[in-house]
Design a protein around this motif. Structure first.
Motif, mmCIF file in Angstrom:
data_model
loop_
_atom_site.group_PDB
_atom_site.id
_atom_site.type_symbol
_atom_site.label_atom_id
_atom_site.label_comp_id
_atom_site.label_asym_id
_atom_site.label_seq_id
_atom_site.Cartn_x
_atom_site.Cartn_y
_atom_site.Cartn_z
ATOM 1 N N PHE A 167 -13.495 34.455 -18.735
ATOM 2 C CA PHE A 167 -14.387 33.579 -18.373
ATOM 3 C C PHE A 167 -14.237 32.081 -18.196
ATOM 4 N N GLU A 168 -13.119 31.932 -18.213
ATOM 5 C CA GLU A 168 -12.644 30.525 -17.968
ATOM 6 C C GLU A 168 -13.480 29.811 -17.009
ATOM 7 N N ASP A 169 -14.084 28.525 -17.355
ATOM 8 C CA ASP A 169 -14.416 28.037 -16.308
ATOM 9 C C ASP A 169 -15.775 28.317 -15.828
ATOM 10 N N GLY A 170 -16.258 29.470 -16.588
ATOM 11 C CA GLY A 170 -17.701 30.260 -15.974
ATOM 12 C C GLY A 170 -17.437 31.158 -15.015
ATOM 13 N N LEU A 171 -16.296 31.629 -14.769
ATOM 14 C CA LEU A 171 -15.979 32.605 -13.759
ATOM 15 C C LEU A 171 -16.207 33.834 -14.395
ATOM 16 N N ASN A 172 -16.659 35.075 -13.432
ATOM 17 C CA ASN A 172 -16.596 36.340 -13.738
ATOM 18 C C ASN A 172 -17.818 36.666 -14.781
ATOM 19 N N MET A 173 -18.657 35.704 -15.225
ATOM 20 C CA MET A 173 -19.808 36.074 -16.382
ATOM 21 C C MET A 173 -21.062 36.677 -15.649
ATOM 22 N N ASP A 174 -21.319 36.709 -14.160
ATOM 23 C CA ASP A 174 -22.271 37.333 -13.732
ATOM 24 C C ASP A 174 -21.910 38.232 -12.755
ATOM 25 N N ILE A 175 -20.981 39.026 -12.973
ATOM 26 C CA ILE A 175 -20.340 39.998 -11.770
ATOM 27 C C ILE A 175 -20.116 41.413 -12.439
ATOM 28 N N GLY A 176 -20.792 41.701 -13.649
ATOM 29 C CA GLY A 176 -20.633 43.106 -14.186
ATOM 30 C C GLY A 176 -19.212 43.069 -14.710
ATOM 31 N N TYR A 177 -18.522 42.182 -15.459
ATOM 32 C CA TYR A 177 -17.183 42.095 -15.604
ATOM 33 C C TYR A 177 -16.893 43.604 -16.558
ATOM 34 N N ASP A 178 -15.700 44.303 -16.227
ATOM 35 C CA ASP A 178 -15.304 45.076 -17.106
ATOM 36 C C ASP A 178 -14.284 44.890 -18.173
ATOM 37 N N TYR A 179 -14.836 44.670 -19.198
ATOM 38 C CA TYR A 179 -13.897 44.276 -20.528
ATOM 39 C C TYR A 179 -12.634 44.822 -20.614
ATOM 40 N N LYS A 180 -12.068 45.859 -19.850
ATOM 41 C CA LYS A 180 -10.628 46.432 -19.811
ATOM 42 C C LYS A 180 -10.022 45.922 -18.919
ATOM 43 N N GLN A 181 -10.526 45.114 -18.103
ATOM 44 C CA GLN A 181 -9.584 44.445 -16.899
ATOM 45 C C GLN A 181 -9.031 43.275 -17.473
ATOM 46 N N CYS A 182 -7.678 42.995 -17.033
ATOM 47 C CA CYS A 182 -7.048 41.786 -17.175
ATOM 48 C C CYS A 182 -7.234 40.742 -16.019
ATOM 49 N N ILE A 183 -8.302 39.855 -16.123
ATOM 50 C CA ILE A 183 -8.460 38.857 -15.039
ATOM 51 C C ILE A 183 -8.419 37.494 -15.544
ATOM 52 N N GLY A 184 -8.567 36.558 -14.932
ATOM 53 C CA GLY A 184 -8.935 35.142 -15.228
ATOM 54 C C GLY A 184 -7.698 34.485 -15.737
ATOM 55 N N LEU A 185 -7.757 33.447 -16.700
ATOM 56 C CA LEU A 185 -6.756 32.620 -17.075
ATOM 57 C C LEU A 185 -5.928 33.696 -17.698
ATOM 58 N N LYS A 186 -4.397 33.751 -17.551
ATOM 59 C CA LYS A 186 -3.721 34.711 -18.418
ATOM 60 C C LYS A 186 -2.519 33.527 -18.850
ATOM 61 N N VAL A 187 -2.296 33.785 -20.219
ATOM 62 C CA VAL A 187 -1.195 33.112 -20.809
ATOM 63 C C VAL A 187 0.134 34.231 -21.269
ATOM 64 N N LYS A 188 1.198 33.958 -20.558
ATOM 65 C CA LYS A 188 2.134 34.767 -20.802
ATOM 66 C C LYS A 188 2.961 34.451 -22.056
ATOM 67 N N PRO A 189 3.307 35.367 -23.031
ATOM 68 C CA PRO A 189 3.895 34.903 -24.234
ATOM 69 C C PRO A 189 5.196 34.588 -24.349
ATOM 70 N N ARG A 190 5.578 33.675 -24.940
ATOM 71 C CA ARG A 190 6.968 32.930 -25.021
ATOM 72 C C ARG A 190 7.342 32.904 -26.297
ATOM 73 N N GLN A 191 8.600 33.186 -26.649
ATOM 74 C CA GLN A 191 8.707 32.937 -28.118
ATOM 75 C C GLN A 191 8.788 31.476 -28.528
ATOM 76 N N GLY A 192 8.058 31.209 -29.560
ATOM 77 C CA GLY A 192 8.091 29.970 -30.296
ATOM 78 C C GLY A 192 7.132 29.013 -29.468
ATOM 79 N N ASP A 193 6.321 29.573 -28.614
ATOM 80 C CA ASP A 193 5.138 28.714 -28.111
ATOM 81 C C ASP A 193 3.895 28.983 -29.061
ATOM 82 N N GLY A 194 2.899 27.948 -28.792
ATOM 83 C CA GLY A 194 1.759 28.222 -29.451
ATOM 84 C C GLY A 194 0.662 27.736 -28.451
#
Length: 285
Positions: A216-243
């Motif tokens: 829902f970043e920046d209000g996106l996908n909030m009114d489209i019947g979003y499927d909670y199992k989908q991986c959409i929107g802003l995604k942050v890739k894990p990198r060791q040591g980052d916070g």
């Protein structure tokens, strides 16, 4: 004779000059890395050379509860809706590995805070990781205490408002469906303390998948019947040591509906993360 004497000095001076230059070069090449190889859990605060330079030029008067030095902790604002801040190299790989080893013997299947009407059976499959709760007071090495205090500095919320670290492991295909960290009273009933922010310390990098997603970043996908199992929107890739820091409530205290988030399934590799939930009231554990 004077001309010969002068030429003789020049001839003798050239090799000496070369030797002196070589000495300075190799001194800088080999000694400098040793001078900057600090073993302080990856902090960028007091004691480091750039910190001392900042102190000399810009340090201000401070109160009894303040710090006598400046900090240099790099960050990037990833989003204002919700408020998400990224901290590259928040700590070292060595610290991450030690936290992982600390948690391994204590891992259990992750649990959920159940909404009214929900059961363990009805929520099966929502969160498939394993985890362990470890408080800084349990860690005799002082590593978790150090990380906890550094988190307090970047959030400006005292360590007393943080819950114990939840160290999580996600194996291949394991995930956490989208959810809110804050507790909506209409769904959970009366809550004694509200989670206002979350800090994720990525303890491992992931070859594929495992991103922290904010659909829902920046209000996106909030009114489209979003499927909670989908991986959409802003995604942050894990990198060791980052916070990664994000806020679950707005400045007025209401839950930020754009703070919905989840953990995408791990496709390849293993994801380790230390989660610190921060509350509006002091925690006792």
């Amino acid at each position: 004779m004077k001309g010969k004497a002068k030429r003789s000095k020049v001839k003798l001076g050239v090799p000496v000059l070369v030797m002196v230059c070589s000495l300075f070069f190799f001194t800088g090449l080999f000694v400098s890395p040793m001078l900057f190889n600090f073993q302080d859990f990856g902090d960028v605060g007091q004691g480091q050379p750039w910190s001392r330079l900042l102190q000399e030029s810009a340090a201000k008067e401070y109160g009894k509860s303040g710090d006598p030095f400046l900090h240099s902790i790099p960050f990037q604002i990833l989003s204002w809706r919700p408020r998400i801040v990224y901290f590259p190299n928040f700590t070292t790989a060595d610290v991450c590995e030690k936290i992982i080893e600390m948690a391994k013997p204590k891992l259990e299947p992750s649990k959920l805070a159940l909404r009214e009407g929900e059961t363990v059976e009805s929520t099966k499959g929502t969160r498939t990781s394993s985890g362990a709760f470890i408080s800084a007071s349990e860690d005799k090495s002082g590593i978790l205490d150090f990380i906890e205090k550094k988190i307090a500095k970047v959030t400006m919320i005292p360590t007393s408002h943080g819950e114990a670290f939840n160290i999580l492991r996600y194996e291949v295909l394991q995930k956490y469906d989208t959810h809110y960290d804050a507790f909506d009273p209409f769904e959970y009933g009366n809550v004694q303390s509200q989670r206002i922010a979350s800090f994720l310390l990525y303890l491992s990098s992931v070859e594929a998948g495992g991103e922290t997603m904010f659909p829902f970043e920046d209000g996106l996908n909030m009114d489209i019947g979003y499927d909670y199992k989908q991986c959409i929107g802003l995604k942050v890739k894990p990198r060791q040591g980052d916070g990664l820091l994000f806020y679950s409530v707005l400045p007025d205290g209401n839950i930020d509906k754009t703070s919905l988030h989840g953990s995408c399934p791990v496709i390849e590799g293993e994801k380790w993360v230390a989660t610190k939930w921060i509350n509006d009231k002091k925690q006792h554990y």
